[in-house]
Design a protein around this motif. Sequence first.
Motif, short mmCIF file in Angstrom:
data_model
loop_
_atom_site.label_atom_id
_atom_site.label_comp_id
_atom_site.label_asym_id
_atom_site.label_seq_id
_atom_site.Cartn_x
_atom_site.Cartn_y
_atom_site.Cartn_z
N MET A 93 -3.00 0.62 -8.76
CA MET A 93 -2.75 -0.69 -8.19
C MET A 93 -3.56 -1.79 -8.88
SD MET A 93 -0.50 0.17 -5.97
CE MET A 93 -0.28 -1.28 -4.97
N SER A 94 -4.83 -1.52 -9.15
CA SER A 94 -5.71 -2.57 -9.67
C SER A 94 -6.22 -2.30 -11.08
CB SER A 94 -6.92 -2.74 -8.73
OG SER A 94 -7.66 -1.52 -8.66
N ASP B 42 0.86 -1.18 0.00
CA ASP B 42 0.00 0.00 0.00
C ASP B 42 0.89 1.23 0.00
OD1 ASP B 42 -2.23 1.56 -0.04
OD2 ASP B 42 -2.61 1.44 2.11
N VAL C 29 -0.59 -2.26 -11.22
CA VAL C 29 0.47 -3.10 -10.65
C VAL C 29 0.07 -4.56 -10.71
CG1 VAL C 29 1.77 -3.62 -8.55
CG2 VAL C 29 1.28 -1.24 -9.16
N TYR D 72 -4.85 -11.44 -8.17
CA TYR D 72 -5.09 -10.19 -7.43
C TYR D 72 -6.39 -10.29 -6.64
CZ TYR D 72 -6.87 -5.50 -6.61
OH TYR D 72 -7.43 -4.40 -6.02
N TYR E 263 -3.96 -5.50 -2.81
CA TYR E 263 -3.82 -4.05 -2.79
C TYR E 263 -5.20 -3.43 -2.60
CZ TYR E 263 0.07 -5.87 -5.62
OH TYR E 263 1.10 -6.61 -6.11
N SER F 245 2.16 3.27 -11.60
CA SER F 245 2.22 1.81 -11.48
C SER F 245 3.59 1.26 -11.89
CB SER F 245 1.12 1.18 -12.34
OG SER F 245 1.25 1.59 -13.69
#
Length: 463
Positions: free
Chosen positions: A224-225, A153, A231, A244, A218, A192
């Motif tokens: 992040m997503s 995070d 990421v 994920y 995350y 990212s």
Amino acid sequence: MRNKETQFLKDDFTNWKRAVLKFKDHEGSKCHRRAIEMETENIPDVGEVLSSVHAKEKEKNREMFHLVLYSIQFLARQGILLRGHGSGEDGNFNQLLKLRCCDNEALKNWLTKKSDTYTFPEIQNEILQIVSLSIVRDIAKNVKENWFSIMADECTGVDNKEQLVICIRWVDNDLEVHEDLIGLHFLESIESDEIVKVLMDILLWMNISLKKCRGQCYDGASNMSGRKSGVATQLENIESRALYIHCYGHSLNLACQDAIKQNKLMRDTLDDTREITKLIKKSPKRDVIFKKIKTEITPEGSPGIRVHCPTRWTVKPQSLESILKNYSTLQQCWGDAKDAADDTETKARLGGVDSSMKTFDYFFGCNIGVQLLGYAENFAKALQETIRSAMDGQELAKMTVTTLKSLRNDEAFESLWKQIQSRREDVDVAEPTLPRKRWVPVRYEEGQAPPEFIDSVLVHYHV
């Protein structure tokens, strides 16, 4: 001994013209190397041979240095700054050593007599770095042969620098779950690509292969997503089995936020609660007034006011409950605080929260919030346990939803209504009333039937 060279053992050496060459040949012979090995086995330190006092002093110095190491380890384990806001002798580390000198005369004499006592800031930082690297090395050794997941995070520190918090969750051979913090790593940007670069560098630094990764956790931020260049997507392109999962705690917080913002009564209740806690906890003068009244009218040991967190929705019931347990104290505090206030803006704010606390809607909203958000808080605490798996989290979510649905019936509401009415008798709260009747706009009217209005307070709050 085989391959003996008699000229160096029994006979005299006479070939001095070729002495250098002969000496070099002898130095590389098996006879000479074996003789050195026999002589150097279990040879004590030269200082110890010359003086037993030197040996005792060396042992004493080693013992004192261990005390210095243990002191640094204690401060680091408790999260206490080694130097703090002081410098030199006023630092936490030096003060701790002085405290230990009260019970250890040898340490006091050692610190007084020697100049190189390994207490300088540079030495402290070096020791901390060695300890941290040792911890990370042990974690890497355990994770290297097991499956793991990455949890990360991004946040901004008080120094206004972006940093990435990285944790690794792994399972050992006994199927026990471990969560280890790897550290905080500064970011040049929160894009990212930069975050992926940092994560890959950390895995390479720890000598851990991404092929062993089976999960990513995350928040739901786009960097992040994101499906295209987030990421999670970039790491899944490298290792497709690294699935994920959106952080369950973050999802719960978003669910609570969306649900409450759709209800005007609860939304207004939480806004007023935040204003109440700010007026008390952000002003030393009003805090003193509140505590003075609290000691007079409430029993000793009752809780104080908890600060209302604007972002973490699962901890809001603690703030609401503290308001309910200090309701009479707060109502009396507003009058004294308005008399002590100087500017009109502060008096207006105090008058606003005083009026809100006298309404039944606010009192009703606090009770509802404590009950409903209390289940969300218990759910959040259960999710934070290390032993919880993704399947456990889903089961806990289903149980929480089932429990909340069981409260949506007439019997549960009547029981809650009676509790609220009994609590209202002890505080200065108005009777529940119906809202003003609002006619339906003409464009929405259909048919010839007369409009219907709720004619019961109980039915109105039941809805």
